[in-house]
Design a protein around this motif. Sequence first.
Motif, short mmCIF file in Angstrom:
data_model
loop_
_atom_site.label_atom_id
_atom_site.label_comp_id
_atom_site.label_asym_id
_atom_site.label_seq_id
_atom_site.Cartn_x
_atom_site.Cartn_y
_atom_site.Cartn_z
N GLU A 1 0.83 -1.19 0.00
CA GLU A 1 0.00 0.00 0.00
C GLU A 1 0.87 1.24 0.00
OE1 GLU A 1 -3.79 1.89 2.40
OE2 GLU A 1 -2.81 0.09 3.13
N VAL A 2 0.60 2.14 -0.93
CA VAL A 2 1.36 3.37 -1.03
C VAL A 2 0.39 4.53 -1.19
CG1 VAL A 2 3.33 2.24 -2.10
CG2 VAL A 2 1.56 3.15 -3.55
N SER A 3 0.90 5.72 -0.91
CA SER A 3 0.12 6.92 -1.16
C SER A 3 0.32 7.34 -2.61
CB SER A 3 0.57 8.05 -0.23
OG SER A 3 0.39 7.70 1.12
N PHE A 4 -0.72 7.87 -3.22
CA PHE A 4 -0.53 8.41 -4.55
C PHE A 4 -1.45 9.61 -4.74
CE2 PHE A 4 -3.92 5.37 -4.97
CZ PHE A 4 -4.74 5.80 -6.00
N ARG A 5 -1.04 10.49 -5.64
CA ARG A 5 -1.78 11.73 -5.89
C ARG A 5 -1.90 11.95 -7.38
NH1 ARG A 5 2.85 14.04 -3.35
NH2 ARG A 5 1.55 14.60 -1.58
N GLN A 6 -2.81 12.83 -7.75
CA GLN A 6 -3.06 13.14 -9.15
C GLN A 6 -2.13 14.26 -9.61
OE1 GLN A 6 -5.49 11.21 -10.24
NE2 GLN A 6 -5.76 11.82 -12.34
N GLY A 7 -1.45 14.04 -10.73
CA GLY A 7 -0.63 15.09 -11.31
C GLY A 7 -1.51 16.09 -12.04
N SER A 8 -0.95 17.26 -12.35
CA SER A 8 -1.73 18.30 -13.03
C SER A 8 -2.14 17.87 -14.44
CB SER A 8 -0.91 19.60 -13.11
OG SER A 8 0.32 19.37 -13.80
N ASP A 9 -1.42 16.88 -15.00
CA ASP A 9 -1.75 16.37 -16.33
C ASP A 9 -2.67 15.17 -16.27
OD1 ASP A 9 -0.03 14.58 -15.22
OD2 ASP A 9 1.38 14.54 -16.89
N GLY A 10 -3.18 14.85 -15.06
CA GLY A 10 -4.08 13.72 -14.90
C GLY A 10 -3.39 12.41 -14.59
N SER A 11 -2.05 12.40 -14.59
CA SER A 11 -1.31 11.16 -14.30
C SER A 11 -1.36 10.84 -12.82
CB SER A 11 0.14 11.31 -14.76
OG SER A 11 0.77 12.36 -14.06
N ASN A 12 -1.29 9.55 -12.51
CA ASN A 12 -1.19 9.12 -11.12
C ASN A 12 0.27 9.12 -10.70
OD1 ASN A 12 -3.88 8.70 -10.43
ND2 ASN A 12 -3.90 6.68 -11.38
N GLU B 1 7.42 -6.94 -8.01
CA GLU B 1 7.86 -8.33 -7.86
C GLU B 1 6.72 -9.26 -8.26
OE1 GLU B 1 10.90 -9.14 -7.00
OE2 GLU B 1 11.56 -7.08 -6.56
N GLU B 2 7.05 -10.50 -8.54
CA GLU B 2 6.02 -11.48 -8.89
C GLU B 2 5.03 -11.61 -7.73
OE1 GLU B 2 5.55 -16.14 -10.31
OE2 GLU B 2 7.54 -15.26 -10.04
N GLY B 3 3.74 -11.50 -8.02
CA GLY B 3 2.72 -11.60 -6.99
C GLY B 3 2.48 -10.32 -6.22
N GLU B 4 3.15 -9.23 -6.59
CA GLU B 4 2.97 -7.95 -5.91
C GLU B 4 1.99 -7.09 -6.68
OE1 GLU B 4 5.55 -3.95 -4.70
OE2 GLU B 4 6.40 -5.44 -6.04
N TYR B 5 1.05 -6.49 -5.96
CA TYR B 5 0.06 -5.61 -6.57
C TYR B 5 0.01 -4.31 -5.78
CZ TYR B 5 -1.27 -9.92 -8.84
OH TYR B 5 -1.23 -11.09 -9.55
N ARG B 6 0.06 -3.21 -6.48
CA ARG B 6 0.06 -1.92 -5.83
C ARG B 6 -1.35 -1.34 -5.80
NH1 ARG B 6 5.38 -0.73 -9.39
NH2 ARG B 6 6.89 -1.65 -7.95
N GLU B 7 -1.60 -0.50 -4.81
CA GLU B 7 -2.96 0.00 -4.59
C GLU B 7 -3.52 0.69 -5.82
OE1 GLU B 7 -5.46 2.64 -1.32
OE2 GLU B 7 -3.30 2.96 -1.54
N TYR B 8 -2.72 1.52 -6.48
CA TYR B 8 -3.23 2.25 -7.64
C TYR B 8 -3.61 1.31 -8.79
CZ TYR B 8 1.42 1.74 -9.79
OH TYR B 8 2.58 1.23 -10.31
N GLU B 9 -2.97 0.11 -8.84
CA GLU B 9 -3.35 -0.86 -9.86
C GLU B 9 -4.70 -1.50 -9.54
OE1 GLU B 9 0.32 -3.18 -11.60
OE2 GLU B 9 0.37 -3.28 -9.41
#
Length: 199
Positions: free
Chosen positions: A6-17, A119-127
């Motif tokens: 689990e990580v923090s993420f924010r929206q860029g001004s161009d809409g990118s995560n 890594e194999e089997g790793e999933y990030r929150e934004y995904e």
Amino acid sequence: MSNSDEVSFRQGSDGSNRIVLGKLMRTQGLDGGIRFLPYYGDFDQFTKLNFDECVFYWTAPSTQKNDASLKTIPLKVVSCHPHQQFIILQFANYDDIDSVRSLTNGELSIDTAQMWPPEEGEYREYELIGMKVVDSDSGHLFGTVAGLEDGMAHSYLRVAPAEDGKKSFVIPFVGAMVLSISRDSREVLVSLPDGLTDL
């Protein structure tokens, strides 16, 4: 067993995560070095980033976020090395202690597309957010992943229900319930005990 980070993420001004990788602490030495405290990953993972192409984004510390004069600043890393629990970073055009001091206490983020491979089997929150949550036997659509929540023994998937009037619910992120995750189909196959979606 599939697992999550689990990580923090924010929206860029161009809409990118953008993933918030960590915080810049105090200066290190006189030549523009600064201590970076990772929220996510370690030095070995950090050095997997392509520094020639990767752009880091500095954002103001939380105590200054309402200051309209402070903007997101793009940065390029020119060198890094480990030091205790920190990573010592050197940025292009920040060649002395006075210039780099302005970056202290800010956070660094990068576009998700520039992250090191999972890594194999790793999933990030934004995904996971927005993936369909589907019963593995019946094909019933329970809803979509709304986020991840920490637990004592494991994480939980927070699910926004597909049916109107239903409350969101959580699924323990364990192999007995989360059977598979497909990035291609954006689908999480689950096997849930009766009543879990009503808790």
